[in-house]
Design a protein around this motif. Structure first.
Motif, mmCIF file in Angstrom:
data_model
loop_
_atom_site.group_PDB
_atom_site.id
_atom_site.type_symbol
_atom_site.label_atom_id
_atom_site.label_comp_id
_atom_site.label_asym_id
_atom_site.label_seq_id
_atom_site.Cartn_x
_atom_site.Cartn_y
_atom_site.Cartn_z
ATOM 1 N N LEU A 129 0.886 -1.162 0.000
ATOM 2 C CA LEU A 129 0.000 0.000 0.000
ATOM 3 C C LEU A 129 0.924 1.212 0.000
ATOM 4 N N ILE A 130 0.719 2.150 -0.934
ATOM 5 C CA ILE A 130 1.586 3.322 -1.043
ATOM 6 C C ILE A 130 0.755 4.568 -0.836
ATOM 7 N N CYS A 131 1.120 5.357 0.184
ATOM 8 C CA CYS A 131 0.400 6.602 0.470
ATOM 9 C C CYS A 131 0.868 7.687 -0.499
ATOM 10 N N THR A 132 -0.086 8.263 -1.216
ATOM 11 C CA THR A 132 0.242 9.324 -2.169
ATOM 12 C C THR A 132 0.440 10.665 -1.469
ATOM 13 N N LYS A 138 4.501 6.920 2.555
ATOM 14 C CA LYS A 138 4.659 5.732 3.400
ATOM 15 C C LYS A 138 4.310 4.481 2.615
ATOM 16 N N ILE A 139 5.088 3.415 2.824
ATOM 17 C CA ILE A 139 4.845 2.131 2.177
ATOM 18 C C ILE A 139 4.479 1.129 3.260
ATOM 19 N N ARG A 154 -5.131 11.177 5.893
ATOM 20 C CA ARG A 154 -6.565 11.465 5.846
ATOM 21 C C ARG A 154 -6.977 12.290 7.068
ATOM 22 N N GLU A 155 -6.375 11.997 8.215
ATOM 23 C CA GLU A 155 -6.689 12.740 9.430
ATOM 24 C C GLU A 155 -6.236 14.199 9.323
ATOM 25 N N GLY A 184 -3.086 5.182 -2.431
ATOM 26 C CA GLY A 184 -4.167 5.874 -1.738
ATOM 27 C C GLY A 184 -3.605 6.729 -0.618
ATOM 28 N N ARG A 185 -4.433 7.030 0.365
ATOM 29 C CA ARG A 185 -4.035 7.873 1.499
ATOM 30 C C ARG A 185 -4.053 7.066 2.783
#
Length: 152
Positions: free
Chosen positions: A102-105, A109-110, A148-149, A142-143
């Protein structure tokens, strides 16, 4: 002998045989890149690995790091991924279980995860389509919860 040491010992032998069979030079620098890689956790790019080694006093060149990483990918000791950036990320492969990402855009963070259900679905798809998979990579962009917070 700890598990990580065992993997490094076996990885060294795989590299030695690979270099010999391909007619490549067997140099201490190549083994130092492999050792640094197998003593590190997570994902990194070639420049990060080069700087880490230089900061530890290594005289290795940037070109040697890049060339050695290509060899390590070729002999399946290292995997490379492009996580939506302009450079490749590497991680150790031999002796470590397969996982997806999962990669945060937002923050980059991976997050690694493994789900047997996904593996089973991939096997089923290949079977239905008479396809023999050699490898795969699943990346979901995604985020993360932190990003998101921060948006709220």
């Amino acid at each position: 002998m700890q598990q990580a040491d065992k993997y490094l010992t076996e990885a060294n032998e795989i590299l030695r045989l690979f270099l010999k069979n391909r007619g490549y030079r067997n140099t201490p620098e190549r083994y130092s890149v492999l050792e640094e890689l197998y003593s590190s956790e997570g994902h990194f790019n070639a420049d990060e690995l080069y700087l880490k080694m230089k900061n530890k006093g290594s005289q290795i060149s940037r070109a040697t790091v890049y060339n050695t990483l290509e060899i390590l990918v070729e002999c399946n000791l290292v995997e490379c991924h492009q996580f939506g950036q302009n450079h490749m990320h590497y991680e150790r492969a031999f002796g470590y279980r397969h996982h997806d990402h999962l990669i945060c855009t937002g923050c980059g963070k991976i997050i690694e995860f493994s789900m047997p259900e996904i593996e089973m679905l991939q096997d089923e798809v290949c079977s239905r389509l008479s396809f023999k998979a050699e490898r795969h990579s699943l990346q979901i962009f995604g985020r993360c919860a932190d990003c998101r917070e921060k948006q709220n």
